[in-house]
Design a protein around this motif. Sequence first.
Motif, PDB file in Angstrom:
ATOM      1  N   ALA A 294      -1.900   5.652   9.434  1.00 44.52           N
ATOM      2  CA  ALA A 294      -0.955   4.212   8.810  1.00 44.52           C
ATOM      3  C   ALA A 294      -1.460   3.009   9.380  1.00 44.52           C
ATOM      4  O   ALA A 294      -1.513   1.955   8.589  1.00 44.52           O
ATOM      5  CB  ALA A 294       0.281   4.507   9.203  1.00 44.52           C
ATOM      6  N   PRO A 295      -1.671   2.736  10.649  1.00 42.34           N
ATOM      7  CA  PRO A 295      -2.317   1.449  11.036  1.00 42.34           C
ATOM      8  C   PRO A 295      -3.627   1.003  10.327  1.00 42.34           C
ATOM      9  O   PRO A 295      -3.803  -0.415  10.375  1.00 42.34           O
ATOM     10  CB  PRO A 295      -2.649   1.593  12.575  1.00 42.34           C
ATOM     11  N   TYR A 296      -4.350   1.932   9.964  1.00 39.41           N
ATOM     12  CA  TYR A 296      -5.611   1.448   9.051  1.00 39.41           C
ATOM     13  C   TYR A 296      -5.294   1.324   7.554  1.00 39.41           C
ATOM     14  O   TYR A 296      -6.266   1.111   7.035  1.00 39.41           O
ATOM     15  CB  TYR A 296      -6.679   2.629   9.358  1.00 39.41           C
ATOM     16  N   PHE A 297      -4.170   1.364   7.059  1.00 38.49           N
ATOM     17  CA  PHE A 297      -3.907   1.299   5.567  1.00 38.49           C
ATOM     18  C   PHE A 297      -4.439  -0.303   5.315  1.00 38.49           C
ATOM     19  O   PHE A 297      -3.656  -1.178   5.574  1.00 38.49           O
ATOM     20  CB  PHE A 297      -2.531   1.522   5.051  1.00 38.49           C
ATOM     21  N   ASP A 298      -5.308  -0.325   4.511  1.00 42.82           N
ATOM     22  CA  ASP A 298      -5.671  -1.833   3.880  1.00 42.82           C
ATOM     23  C   ASP A 298      -4.991  -2.010   2.622  1.00 42.82           C
ATOM     24  O   ASP A 298      -5.693  -1.525   1.777  1.00 42.82           O
ATOM     25  CB  ASP A 298      -7.333  -1.639   3.818  1.00 42.82           C
ATOM     26  N   HIS A 299      -4.104  -3.015   2.643  1.00 39.38           N
ATOM     27  CA  HIS A 299      -3.336  -2.938   1.285  1.00 39.38           C
ATOM     28  C   HIS A 299      -4.052  -3.786   0.243  1.00 39.38           C
ATOM     29  O   HIS A 299      -3.850  -3.860  -0.981  1.00 39.38           O
ATOM     30  CB  HIS A 299      -1.901  -3.889   1.561  1.00 39.38           C
ATOM     31  N   THR A 300      -5.167  -4.753   0.595  1.00 40.71           N
ATOM     32  CA  THR A 300      -6.276  -5.314  -0.054  1.00 40.71           C
ATOM     33  C   THR A 300      -6.801  -4.022  -1.159  1.00 40.71           C
ATOM     34  O   THR A 300      -7.166  -4.077  -2.432  1.00 40.71           O
ATOM     35  CB  THR A 300      -6.964  -6.050   0.384  1.00 40.71           C
ATOM     36  N   VAL A 301      -7.293  -3.270  -0.226  1.00 39.14           N
ATOM     37  CA  VAL A 301      -7.890  -1.885  -1.143  1.00 39.14           C
ATOM     38  C   VAL A 301      -6.941  -1.194  -2.194  1.00 39.14           C
ATOM     39  O   VAL A 301      -7.517  -0.868  -3.310  1.00 39.14           O
ATOM     40  CB  VAL A 301      -8.544  -0.877  -0.072  1.00 39.14           C
ATOM     41  N   ARG A 302      -5.758  -0.905  -1.673  1.00 38.82           N
ATOM     42  CA  ARG A 302      -4.744  -0.364  -2.407  1.00 38.82           C
ATOM     43  C   ARG A 302      -4.528  -1.123  -3.800  1.00 38.82           C
ATOM     44  O   ARG A 302      -4.515  -0.685  -4.895  1.00 38.82           O
ATOM     45  CB  ARG A 302      -3.418  -0.125  -1.621  1.00 38.82           C
ATOM     46  N   GLU A 303      -4.446  -2.489  -3.452  1.00 39.62           N
ATOM     47  CA  GLU A 303      -3.768  -3.296  -4.477  1.00 39.62           C
ATOM     48  C   GLU A 303      -5.001  -3.485  -5.661  1.00 39.62           C
ATOM     49  O   GLU A 303      -4.787  -3.653  -7.059  1.00 39.62           O
ATOM     50  CB  GLU A 303      -3.365  -4.712  -3.879  1.00 39.62           C
ATOM     51  N   ARG A 304      -6.328  -3.522  -5.160  1.00 35.90           N
ATOM     52  CA  ARG A 304      -7.436  -3.835  -6.075  1.00 35.90           C
ATOM     53  C   ARG A 304      -7.616  -2.525  -7.079  1.00 35.90           C
ATOM     54  O   ARG A 304      -7.770  -2.470  -8.221  1.00 35.90           O
ATOM     55  CB  ARG A 304      -8.656  -4.016  -5.395  1.00 35.90           C
ATOM     56  N   ALA A 305      -7.454  -1.235  -6.277  1.00 40.30           N
ATOM     57  CA  ALA A 305      -7.539  -0.167  -6.869  1.00 40.30           C
ATOM     58  C   ALA A 305      -6.221   0.025  -8.110  1.00 40.30           C
ATOM     59  O   ALA A 305      -6.710   0.641  -8.960  1.00 40.30           O
ATOM     60  CB  ALA A 305      -7.568   1.149  -6.140  1.00 40.30           C
ATOM     61  N   GLU A 324      -3.488   4.759  -3.788  1.00 40.91           N
ATOM     62  CA  GLU A 324      -3.185   5.331  -2.302  1.00 40.91           C
ATOM     63  C   GLU A 324      -4.218   6.229  -1.993  1.00 40.91           C
ATOM     64  O   GLU A 324      -4.584   6.331  -0.891  1.00 40.91           O
ATOM     65  CB  GLU A 324      -1.894   6.152  -2.510  1.00 40.91           C
ATOM     66  N   ALA A 325      -4.808   6.981  -2.850  1.00 37.39           N
ATOM     67  CA  ALA A 325      -6.049   7.709  -2.522  1.00 37.39           C
ATOM     68  C   ALA A 325      -7.174   6.925  -2.073  1.00 37.39           C
ATOM     69  O   ALA A 325      -7.951   7.289  -1.087  1.00 37.39           O
ATOM     70  CB  ALA A 325      -6.592   8.671  -3.749  1.00 37.39           C
ATOM     71  N   ALA A 326      -7.391   5.836  -2.780  1.00 39.08           N
ATOM     72  CA  ALA A 326      -8.678   5.045  -2.251  1.00 39.08           C
ATOM     73  C   ALA A 326      -8.073   4.442  -0.857  1.00 39.08           C
ATOM     74  O   ALA A 326      -9.181   3.999   0.016  1.00 39.08           O
ATOM     75  CB  ALA A 326      -8.710   3.626  -3.296  1.00 39.08           C
ATOM     76  N   MET A 327      -6.863   4.047  -0.544  1.00 42.81           N
ATOM     77  CA  MET A 327      -6.398   3.375   0.488  1.00 42.81           C
ATOM     78  C   MET A 327      -6.641   4.576   1.701  1.00 42.81           C
ATOM     79  O   MET A 327      -7.064   4.004   2.911  1.00 42.81           O
ATOM     80  CB  MET A 327      -5.060   2.881   0.385  1.00 42.81           C
ATOM     81  N   VAL A 328      -6.312   5.801   1.578  1.00 39.71           N
ATOM     82  CA  VAL A 328      -6.311   6.649   2.578  1.00 39.71           C
ATOM     83  C   VAL A 328      -7.802   7.010   2.793  1.00 39.71           C
ATOM     84  O   VAL A 328      -8.237   7.333   3.878  1.00 39.71           O
ATOM     85  CB  VAL A 328      -5.575   7.994   1.967  1.00 39.71           C
ATOM     86  N   ALA A 329      -8.697   7.151   1.746  1.00 32.52           N
ATOM     87  CA  ALA A 329     -10.019   7.179   2.210  1.00 32.52           C
ATOM     88  C   ALA A 329     -10.646   6.303   3.271  1.00 32.52           C
ATOM     89  O   ALA A 329     -11.377   6.393   3.847  1.00 32.52           O
ATOM     90  CB  ALA A 329     -10.813   7.417   0.589  1.00 32.52           C
ATOM     91  N   ASP A 330     -10.356   4.853   2.684  1.00 33.52           N
ATOM     92  CA  ASP A 330     -10.653   3.593   3.322  1.00 33.52           C
ATOM     93  C   ASP A 330     -10.274   3.930   4.792  1.00 33.52           C
ATOM     94  O   ASP A 330     -10.961   3.572   5.690  1.00 33.52           O
ATOM     95  CB  ASP A 330     -10.392   2.417   2.780  1.00 33.52           C
ATOM     96  N   ALA A 331      -9.009   4.085   4.858  1.00 30.27           N
ATOM     97  CA  ALA A 331      -8.584   4.398   6.397  1.00 30.27           C
ATOM     98  C   ALA A 331      -9.141   5.562   7.104  1.00 30.27           C
ATOM     99  O   ALA A 331      -9.460   5.263   8.257  1.00 30.27           O
ATOM    100  CB  ALA A 331      -6.923   4.578   6.344  1.00 30.27           C
ATOM    101  N   ALA A 332      -9.352   6.610   6.448  1.00 30.71           N
ATOM    102  CA  ALA A 332     -10.051   7.696   7.210  1.00 30.71           C
ATOM    103  C   ALA A 332     -11.413   7.238   7.526  1.00 30.71           C
ATOM    104  O   ALA A 332     -11.829   7.446   8.539  1.00 30.71           O
ATOM    105  CB  ALA A 332     -10.049   8.937   6.166  1.00 30.71           C
ATOM    106  N   ARG A 333     -12.185   6.582   6.678  1.00 29.06           N
ATOM    107  CA  ARG A 333     -13.536   5.948   7.208  1.00 29.06           C
ATOM    108  C   ARG A 333     -13.491   5.003   8.109  1.00 29.06           C
ATOM    109  O   ARG A 333     -14.293   5.244   9.173  1.00 29.06           O
ATOM    110  CB  ARG A 333     -14.064   5.341   6.124  1.00 29.06           C
TER     111      ARG A 333
END
Length: 399
Positions: A294-305, A324-333
């Motif tokens: 959760a602390p790594y969720f980037d809302h910019t990634v989510r909004e753009r996707a 959300e899938a894009a945001m979770v993948a980015d957070a995991a990276r």
Amino acid sequence: MSLVVYLAAFVFGMTPVLLFRRPRRALRNPLTVSTCAAIVLGALVFVCAAPATLATVNELTGVPNFGAPLTYSVLCAYSCAVLVLLINWRGGSRERVRRRVLRTVTAYGLLMTAIVVLFLLAEADTERLRDLDTYYANTPFMREMILLYLLGHSAAMLVMCAVCVKWGREVGGPLRTGLRLILVGALLDLVGFQVAKYTAIVARWNGHDLDFLSTTLAPPMASLAALLCSAGYLLPSVAAQRRAWTDHRRLAPLWSLVRSVSTAPKPPTAWWELPRARLQWREVSIHDALLALAPYFDHTVRERARDAALRAGRSPHGARLTAEAAMVADAARRAAAGEEPPESAGTYRLHATEVLGTGGLVELAQALHRSSAPDSTPDGAVPSSLPGTLTEPEEPHVA
């Protein structure tokens, strides 16, 4: 005949293995316990009713026909277990369920006691292994004992039929199919076994001989009825295990992405674990991982996707899943690389955590699978070279 009866008892009695694979856990579930008790007692009825068993019991006890009250008592216990199963299946407050179960057990306990007392009062010195019901149909006390066990079993089957008809109108899916199987089995028991027994006994009262109904027709009808009821008991559980296996498999993309982040105990790999247990462990671990990410969720990634998905004609729900899938993948990276949380991070609740059951996680996992979300994207945007990102998601899954 004994071999056929023993075979039916074996098939009938083996079905609880599917429900009772983990005894300690199963003992905490009254529904599982009552289901297994009903099936095991039903199998025990067949074992006790086999002529070979009756002959052995009579020889060991030295009492002619002692196997009869034993078999009838076990049949009453089976009838009681069926009613207790229906009570637990119906549910309700714990106190109400306990009160109904106590009343049922008390009633059938008194019935079993009456059967034993009537046998002790009767004169039944001639051993009958196959036709005891009709042979002693006119014998004082034996006549009453035979009628009592039949009436007790009839009452249980009639209640079962009424409950199956009522509940069958209120539920659907495998549960309705299971109830229909139980209903067919109960009707077959009533018509093929009990009516045949009643008819043969009444014929004896009137000086006629229709013993074949009791000795030839009734036993196989009872065996078939028991097997149908057993299939009905197990069908909802088997269907639930199949759904759990499907959900467990569909969660694989999400689990593969976040498994290194989860601090929850890893799912067990023991061969005896049933699909529902495996699914529960995977679900807990995934939720734990999403909480850690959760602390790594980037809302910019989510909004753009999300904006890209909406421009492509996706539904709001589909766009949210893709984002959300894009945001979770980015957070995991980011977490795997040991990076600092993004500046645009903030509180956000995933759709998967808003719905009960596994359905939300399955939707997220399938969105990841379809989009093939990248492991790294400098600006957090979803590349246009991934057409799967903008495909329409499946219908929301209902766990």
